[in-house]
Design a protein around this motif. Structure first.
Motif, short mmCIF file in Angstrom:
data_model
loop_
_atom_site.label_atom_id
_atom_site.label_comp_id
_atom_site.label_asym_id
_atom_site.label_seq_id
_atom_site.Cartn_x
_atom_site.Cartn_y
_atom_site.Cartn_z
N UNK A 87 0.82 -1.21 0.00
CA UNK A 87 0.00 0.00 0.00
C UNK A 87 0.85 1.25 0.00
N UNK A 88 2.11 1.13 0.43
CA UNK A 88 3.02 2.25 0.31
C UNK A 88 3.29 2.56 -1.15
N UNK A 89 3.48 1.49 -1.94
CA UNK A 89 3.64 1.70 -3.38
C UNK A 89 2.38 2.30 -3.98
N UNK A 90 1.23 1.88 -3.45
CA UNK A 90 -0.02 2.45 -3.94
C UNK A 90 -0.12 3.94 -3.62
N UNK A 91 0.45 4.33 -2.45
CA UNK A 91 0.46 5.76 -2.09
C UNK A 91 1.24 6.56 -3.13
N UNK A 92 2.41 6.02 -3.52
CA UNK A 92 3.22 6.69 -4.55
C UNK A 92 2.42 6.83 -5.84
N UNK C 80 8.75 8.05 -22.71
CA UNK C 80 7.46 8.58 -23.15
C UNK C 80 6.39 8.39 -22.08
N UNK C 81 5.36 9.23 -22.16
CA UNK C 81 4.33 9.26 -21.12
C UNK C 81 3.64 7.92 -20.97
N UNK C 87 5.00 1.22 -17.13
CA UNK C 87 6.01 0.72 -16.19
C UNK C 87 5.47 0.74 -14.76
N UNK C 88 4.82 1.85 -14.37
CA UNK C 88 4.29 1.93 -13.00
C UNK C 88 3.25 0.86 -12.77
N UNK C 89 2.32 0.74 -13.73
CA UNK C 89 1.23 -0.22 -13.54
C UNK C 89 1.76 -1.64 -13.50
N UNK C 90 2.74 -1.94 -14.38
CA UNK C 90 3.26 -3.31 -14.38
C UNK C 90 4.01 -3.60 -13.10
N UNK C 91 4.67 -2.58 -12.51
CA UNK C 91 5.35 -2.79 -11.23
C UNK C 91 4.37 -3.18 -10.15
N UNK C 92 3.28 -2.43 -10.02
CA UNK C 92 2.26 -2.76 -9.02
C UNK C 92 1.64 -4.11 -9.32
N UNK C 144 10.67 3.80 -10.08
CA UNK C 144 11.35 4.43 -11.22
C UNK C 144 10.36 5.22 -12.05
N UNK C 145 9.21 4.59 -12.34
CA UNK C 145 8.21 5.28 -13.14
C UNK C 145 7.65 6.50 -12.45
N UNK C 146 7.43 6.40 -11.13
CA UNK C 146 6.86 7.54 -10.40
C UNK C 146 7.84 8.71 -10.37
N UNK C 147 9.14 8.40 -10.19
CA UNK C 147 10.13 9.48 -10.17
C UNK C 147 10.16 10.21 -11.51
N UNK C 148 10.18 9.44 -12.60
CA UNK C 148 10.19 10.07 -13.93
C UNK C 148 8.91 10.85 -14.16
N UNK C 149 7.77 10.22 -13.80
CA UNK C 149 6.49 10.86 -14.05
C UNK C 149 6.32 12.16 -13.31
#
Lengths: 108, 136, 186
Positions: A87-92, C80-81, C87-92, C144-149
């Motif tokens: 859920x921490x990752x979800x927060x990000x 790219x956007x 990348x973010x979605x696949x990580x989760x 990684x994706x969140x930092x770039x985004x």
């Protein structure tokens, strides 16, 4: 005046907090309650040891064998508290989505 | 007096934490610029990290790593602990909690900065006193 | 912003800003090493200090460096956007999938070590951590994706002239001046 009053207030605030901090165990004390076996006053030391050890000592002693990670912090984050980290990752993720929607980026 | 100083020095990490907290809280309360308020919030968060990390410390403690061969330790302190039969490692829980806290702090900072950008777009200023006057 | 806004209202283009040759050359040299270092931290998350969060930020910083050292378009081409969102979605998704494998095997959510997840090695080997290896990769991708985004969300904030013409901005400067002069008069 606008700066002076808060300055005095925060000096008093700081002195009170330093006085509170003085009652804690010294830094690096191996017998501080967060690390060593925590013994409530109504339980004898022997009973407490028989019952088990503190969480930190358990992680340090058995963490590697229970989770397979040499790094105890990784085993704590991703295994013992894996649900928390999910859920921490979800927060990000949510933070990024809200920033994108506040700034309106990606549109127009 | 010397006794008091000794107590103070043995808890010097906590004292520094309190000073940092007061600086950050002062910036949060007194400064009228929104960016400076966000910086103050980050200083407060940093002081909390420092407090928890200091409370996790243990004298001559080793890093939180599984030592497969306690004889192959790195420095003298760890060698002393290995000789005593057990490696004393620092508390891993505060480190893990602070990793969580850093991530949350990044999220909060990002959202507050984006709100500050929007406020600047709408009002043309970041000064909270001017914004209040414009609204009222 | 006032300067950029005035330019945007006039319809002028931003002057092309170029960083110095030293920065661009060093960035080109450093980039593969930065990404490999970040991947190393992610993959060895359960063996050495570090993990998905730290390594993900290092990899993200490498992509942010492209945007800083060259220009926005160059950085956008590298990250790219849509790619960032995938990348973010696949990580989760990897994280949740690893958790669900525990349920499918008959244990708790995010169960570790009791399930013999495909390659399962000894303690201290790369695959000795069970699910930790895969969770580290998932978290690394997401961070990684969140930092770039986040970086590009703030970088692309400056809009073009059409946007500023469309929104009706209250004339804050004039209102403020009137208000202040009234206060002074009182």
């Amino acid at each position: 005046m606008r700066r002076f009053v808060p300055m005095v207030f925060f000096c008093i605030f700081g002195i009170i907090m330093i006085a509170a901090v003085m009652t804690l165990a010294p830094v690096g004390d191996p017998h501080q309650p967060g690390y060593s076996e925590f013994v409530p006053p109504h339980i004898s030391k022997e009973d407490a040891i028989k019952k088990g050890e503190s969480v930190a000592l358990h992680y340090n002693r058995h963490g590697a064998h229970e989770t397979g990670a040499l790094d105890i912090i990784t085993s704590t984050i991703f295994d013992y508290r894996g649900y928390d980290t999910l859920f921490e990752t979800t927060v990000l993720f949510t933070a990024l989505i809200s920033v994108l929607s506040i700034l309106g980026a990606g549109k127009e | 007096m010397i006794g008091f100083l000794r107590i103070l020095l043995s808890r010097i990490d906590y004292v520094v934490t309190v000073i940092l907290f007061c600086i950050g809280f002062y910036a949060l309360v007194v400064k009228s610029n929104l960016i400076k308020k966000i910086i103050g919030m980050n200083i407060v968060e940093t002081s909390v990290y420092l407090f928890l990390i200091a409370s996790a410390d243990i004298r001559l403690g080793a890093a939180t790593k599984f030592w497969a061969h306690p004889n192959e330790v790195l420095n003298a302190a760890e060698a002393a602990h290995a000789a005593a039969g057990e490696l004393a490692m620092v508390n891993p829980i505060p480190s893990a909690l602070i990793l969580t806290a850093i991530v949350v702090s990044v999220s909060v900072t990002a959202i507050s900065l984006s709100l500050a950008v929007k406020i600047y777009e709408n009002y043309g200023t970041l000064d909270t006193r001017k914004i209040m006057r414009l609204k009222g | 912003m006032a300067e950029g806004q005035r330019q945007a209202e006039k319809g002028e283009k931003e002057p092309d800003f170029k960083t110095s040759l030293v920065i661009r050359t060093v960035t080109r040299l450093m980039l593969p090493f930065l990404i490999m270092f970040g991947l190393n931290i992610i993959v060895h998350g359960h063996l050495t200090p570090g993990g998905g969060f730290q390594g993900g930020v290092v990899v993200g910083a490498a992509f942010i460096l492209i945007g800083l050292a060259f220009n926005k378009e160059e950085g956008r081409r590298a990250a790219p956007d849509e790619g960032v969102k995938v990348v973010i979605s696949s990580g989760l998704f990897i994280y949740i999938l690893v958790g669900l494998i525990g349920i499918c095997a008959g244990y708790n959510f995010l169960a570790n070590r009791c399930i013999s997840f495909p390659p399962f090695g000894e303690l201290g080997e790369l695959f000795g951590g069970g699910t930790l290896f895969w969770i580290n990769i998932g978290v690394g991708l997401a961070v990684c994706g969140v930092a770039i985004g986040l970086f590009y969300a703030f970088l692309e904030e400056k809009r073009d002239a059409a946007y500023y013409k469309k929104i009706k901005r209250p004339d804050t400067k004039r209102r403020l001046r009137d208000r202040v002069s009234k206060d002074i008069a009182e």
